[in-house]
Structures are given as C-alpha cells and as structure tokens.
Design a protein around this motif. Structure first.
Motif, PDB file in Angstrom:
ATOM      1  N   GLY A 180       4.818   1.951  -3.149  1.00 34.76           N
ATOM      2  CA  GLY A 180       3.297   1.656  -3.351  1.00 34.76           C
ATOM      3  C   GLY A 180       3.185   0.722  -4.468  1.00 34.76           C
ATOM      4  O   GLY A 180       4.108   0.287  -5.231  1.00 34.76           O
ATOM      5  N   VAL A 225      -2.521   2.621  -5.786  1.00 33.37           N
ATOM      6  CA  VAL A 225      -3.136   3.641  -6.620  1.00 33.37           C
ATOM      7  C   VAL A 225      -3.687   3.188  -8.029  1.00 33.37           C
ATOM      8  O   VAL A 225      -2.894   2.640  -8.691  1.00 33.37           O
ATOM      9  N   ARG A 244     -12.254   8.876  -0.699  1.00 35.20           N
ATOM     10  CA  ARG A 244     -11.014   8.387  -1.225  1.00 35.20           C
ATOM     11  C   ARG A 244     -10.719   9.712  -2.057  1.00 35.20           C
ATOM     12  O   ARG A 244     -11.301  10.277  -2.490  1.00 35.20           O
ATOM     13  N   TRP A 282      -9.472  -2.019  -2.314  1.00 33.68           N
ATOM     14  CA  TRP A 282      -8.024  -2.200  -2.642  1.00 33.68           C
ATOM     15  C   TRP A 282      -7.752  -0.801  -3.441  1.00 33.68           C
ATOM     16  O   TRP A 282      -6.544  -0.755  -4.053  1.00 33.68           O
ATOM     17  N   CYS A 283      -8.469   0.048  -3.462  1.00 37.24           N
ATOM     18  CA  CYS A 283      -8.593   1.398  -3.995  1.00 37.24           C
ATOM     19  C   CYS A 283      -8.249   2.485  -3.057  1.00 37.24           C
ATOM     20  O   CYS A 283      -9.053   3.118  -2.605  1.00 37.24           O
ATOM     21  N   ASP A 284      -6.920   2.826  -2.525  1.00 38.19           N
ATOM     22  CA  ASP A 284      -6.489   3.825  -1.834  1.00 38.19           C
ATOM     23  C   ASP A 284      -6.717   5.393  -2.537  1.00 38.19           C
ATOM     24  O   ASP A 284      -7.194   6.217  -1.773  1.00 38.19           O
ATOM     25  N   VAL A 285      -6.261   5.359  -3.737  1.00 36.01           N
ATOM     26  CA  VAL A 285      -6.265   6.703  -4.510  1.00 36.01           C
ATOM     27  C   VAL A 285      -6.748   6.232  -5.893  1.00 36.01           C
ATOM     28  O   VAL A 285      -6.217   5.080  -6.455  1.00 36.01           O
ATOM     29  N   ARG A 295       0.772  -1.196  -0.149  1.00 37.63           N
ATOM     30  CA  ARG A 295      -0.183  -0.111   0.016  1.00 37.63           C
ATOM     31  C   ARG A 295       0.873   1.228   0.028  1.00 37.63           C
ATOM     32  O   ARG A 295       1.830   1.219   0.441  1.00 37.63           O
ATOM     33  N   PRO A 296       0.357   2.209  -0.521  1.00 43.36           N
ATOM     34  CA  PRO A 296      -0.949   2.528  -1.174  1.00 43.36           C
ATOM     35  C   PRO A 296      -1.001   1.837  -2.386  1.00 43.36           C
ATOM     36  O   PRO A 296      -0.047   1.655  -3.098  1.00 43.36           O
ATOM     37  N   ALA A 345       1.917   6.749  -5.495  1.00 47.26           N
ATOM     38  CA  ALA A 345       2.426   5.676  -4.711  1.00 47.26           C
ATOM     39  C   ALA A 345       3.412   5.673  -3.849  1.00 47.26           C
ATOM     40  O   ALA A 345       3.718   4.711  -3.135  1.00 47.26           O
TER      41      ALA A 345
END
Length: 457
Positions: free
Chosen positions: A431, A356, A408, A377-380, A353-354, A427
């Motif tokens: 990331g 992206v 988000r 699973w989508c941090d950004v 993580r993250p 990332a």
C-alpha cells in the motif's frame, strides 16, 4: 559584514553555535505572531539594512509559495545570476530557510548572522519604545529574527537576486521591507520591483480578512510603485480584480503567467500542481530579467527534472523493483485548496491501494473541508497532531472526519512517529502511506523521534 564566521579558532564549533542560535530563535516563539513593520524596520536599521544590498522577487500567496520561490531561484542560477532564496517554514534546521546557489546556508554563517540579530534585538528591546527613531512596539518575534538573519546571509553571500517568500499575508509581513529601487538593467534603466501572487484561498482569517478579496488585498499590498505584479494562472476572479486595482494604483504592470510551462518541460516531482508553480516561476524570472530576456527552455527542463522541493509530493520511501514494501509520500498540503491539488497529484500518480493518510493540521484550518477534498484517495485515516503549539487535537480531527470521510476507517494516534507506524501496518505489504495536513507534521518525522518540535513559522 557578518563577523566571526567559524574558522577553526572558535571556542565553540559551528554545530554548537548553530544549536545555540536555533535555541535562541525557538525561545522567540513565545512572542507569537504579531504582524507589523515597526520592529522589523528598527531591527534592520541596527543591522545596516542588509535588504538593500540585493535585488528581490517577492512572492506572496496561500499555496505554492515555497515551490515557486525554489524554482525561480534555480532558474536564475541556471541563467548565470547568483541567486538566493528565503522560504518558510523549515523542516529540520532554521538554516534551511536561507538558500544560496541552491544550498542551505552554511551552519557557521547562519549562526553568526543569528548572533548579530540577537545582539541587535536585545539592544533594541533594552532601549525600549522611547528609543530615538525606533518606534519599538514589542519584542522582536521569531519570524522577524529569522528574516533579518536571512537578509544578512543573503547580503554577505553576494547574492544578486533573492527570491523571498512572505510568511503571513503581505502588507504587514516582516518581509515587506524590501526597497522600491532596483539596480539598472543592461540598458541602464532601473528594473521594476517584482512581486508574485501564487494563489488565494481563505486562510489566516483572524489576521487577513474574511473574504478572498480582503485576503488578496493584504497580499498584493507588497507591490511597489511602478513595480511588476506576476499573477499565477487560475486565481479567483475577485482576487484578480483586486490585483489589477493594486497595480493601477501603484502605476505598475500586471504579467499573467502561462497556465503551463509547455509540453517540452517535464512535470516537477511528478505532481500536477508543480507545473503551475514552475510556470509562475518562469514568468517571475522573465519579469525580473526584463523584456529583452527570452525563455531558456533547457534551464526550465533542468529545473523541472532535478530541483526537489522538500515535503511537496515527495516520495521518501519506495521498494526496489520487484520487491514488496510500502511507498511513503510526504506532502505539506495545509488547506482545502492544497488538498484539492494533492488529490490531482494522486490522480496522476495512481498510487497502490490502500492509501493510508496520516493527517495532522493546525487549529486555524477547516479539517472537514480539507479531508473532503481528497476523499477519493483516503482509504484509511490515521488522525494525529503535529508538535506545533497551534495544533488541532487528533480527536478533533477524527471528529471532523466523521462527516468528510463517512464510512472510512479512522484511527486516532498521538505522536507523528507512532501514527506513521500504525499507518505502515494498515497499508500492508504494497500500500501507500501519505503524510499530509501540515509541514509541521512532516517536520516532526524528518527530525526523528524525541528530537523536539519541528518546523516553526
């Protein structure tokens, strides 16, 4: 046969011929998507009906077609069958769609096939709809032209069995011209034609119908009289019922693929969803070879270990041991079911993580449903758009993310390459960047900045 394959005396080199062939194919895109078989049948008659010169396994479905086709062709090859494959779309070159013995068609061979198709298509169009026996109802489309060229290449390459991926639906898809008859098997009895249904989800509703059952009916319409229909595990019950009814109507046989290839077979490409596709490919090859053919576990392990399906949970960049750096993964998930499968693959891979996500989709998709399917699973999100004319604008995708990915961080970046650069920055040093939403977006990155449009249907 295909004439004038480059041999050194050509006025144009194979690269120039390939470029000219691909430019002509790209020009055919203006004719759009027009399901129907009259143009395709007329075109193939002018070319000598090359599709009658090899056996085929016909693969239809919403997701998993290309992976199933690729792995089935590889399994056939490892069992001593000269195999070929036809898939779509491509990522860099149209010739990637036609595989012979696991390799894309040679540039000169593919270019020569397109030249023959161009000559036949333009002659057909010049004759017009009144041409005897041709029933032309409009110009030859891009997909029809590519499919005809593929059949020429497969026939001229001496392929014994080609695994053919349908483009849109099945009933009126240009690939649905494969003949009913098959060559006799080892016992002298003609083998049944084999069709495969990999999955069903709501897609292309403007052409295929508004329900899963309606879409399934369009896809399994490719089953020939007396043929074998291989069903992947996990189909919706309504789709399964439609498939059973079609097989009964055609006097055919239904084969249920195992849910998993077995504990002794590794996971292809480290993606959980590929185990199901491999299991489906194994069932398809078994149906083609006939009841006397046992499974070849060594071949299955080899395919699972070594066969790569481009753009399907493919790690294209990874730092070396002990080094910092971003991991970049390309996955061509293009609908909600595909995003659910992608989320499962990420669960298994547990990326750093993250995460992206660089996402670009086409305008006939449900972006909110797709994004919600892998929200864990989508941090950004970096919202962008592929170069395909049917793309959904990046700002519209970002708007859909407002509810699907509440809270988000969402960035809107036009252009695949700029979007990737932004994602790499976001990332950090360790990331993960995930490029997904459409193979067209993956294709834009594979072709390089300024290279023009990528994958085309």
């Amino acid at each position: 046969m295909i004439a004038d394959v480059p041999s050194g005396e050509d006025e144009l080199g194979s690269d120039d011929r390939l470029r000219a062939a691909e430019e002509w194919l790209l020009g055919r895109e203006l004719f759009g998507i027009r399901p129907g078989l009259a143009r395709m049948a007329a075109l193939l008659r002018r070319l000598g009906d090359p599709q009658t010169r090899f056996e085929a396994i016909h693969v239809v479905g919403s997701n998993g077609k290309t992976s199933t086709v690729t792995m089935a062709a590889a399994l056939l090859a490892r069992r001593g069958v000269r195999s070929g494959a036809y898939v779509s779309p491509h990522l860099v070159s149209f010739r990637e769609r036609v595989m012979v013995d696991g390799e894309p068609a040679a540039p000169g061979l593919f270019a020569a096939a397109v030249e023959r198709v161009r000559e036949a298509a333009e002659a057909l169009e010049a004759d017009g709809p009144e041409a005897a026996d041709d029933a032309l109802d409009g110009p030859v489309t891009q997909f029809e032209a590519v499919t005809a060229a593929a059949f020429l290449v497969l026939a001229e390459s001496g392929v014994a069995c080609a695994v053919v991926e349908a483009g849109l639906g099945g009933r009126w898809d240009a690939t649905n011209v494969l003949p009913d008859a098959r060559r006799p098997g080892p016992d002298g009895t003609p083998r049944p034609a084999v069709a495969v249904l990999t999955s069903i989800s709501l897609e292309h509703t403007r052409w295929l119908g508004d329900t899963v059952a309606e879409i399934a009916a369009e896809k399994v319409a490719v089953l020939r009289p007396g043929g074998t229909l291989v069903l992947a595990d996990g189909l919706p019950s309504s789709a399964h019922d439609v498939a059973e009814a079609r097989a009964a109507e055609q006097g055919g046989t239904v084969v249920e693929a195992d849910p998993d290839p077995g504990a002794d077979v590794p996971t292809p490409g480290a993606a959980r969803y590929q185990r199901r596709n491999l299991a489906t490919a194994i069932a398809a090859v078994g149906a083609h070879l006939g009841p006397g053919a046992d499974r070849d576990h060594a071949a299955e392990r080899e395919v699972a270990t070594h066969v790569v399906v481009p753009g399907r949970f493919e790690t294209v960049e990874r730092p070396g041991p002990g080094e910092d750096g971003v991991v970049v993964i390309h996955d061509g998930a293009h609908n909600e079911a595909g995003f659910e499968a992608l989320a499962g693959a990420l669960d298994d891979a547990a990326p750093s993580r993250p995460v992206v996500a660089v996402v670009g989709v086409l305008d006939d998709k449900d972006p909110a449903g797709m994004l919600a399917a892998f929200d864990r699973w989508c941090d950004v999100l970096v919202a962008t758009a592929p170069s395909n004319p049917r793309r959904l604008p990046a700002d519209a995708l970002a708007q859909a993310a407002g509810t699907a990915l509440a809270g988000r961080d969402v960035h809107v970046v036009e252009g695949a390459h700029d979007a990737l650069l932004r994602a790499r920055t976001l990332a950090g040093s360790r990331g993960t960047v995930l490029v997904t939403g459409s193979l067209h977006l993956v294709a834009d990155l594979r072709r390089g900045r300024g290279a023009g449009p990528g994958a085309r249907f």
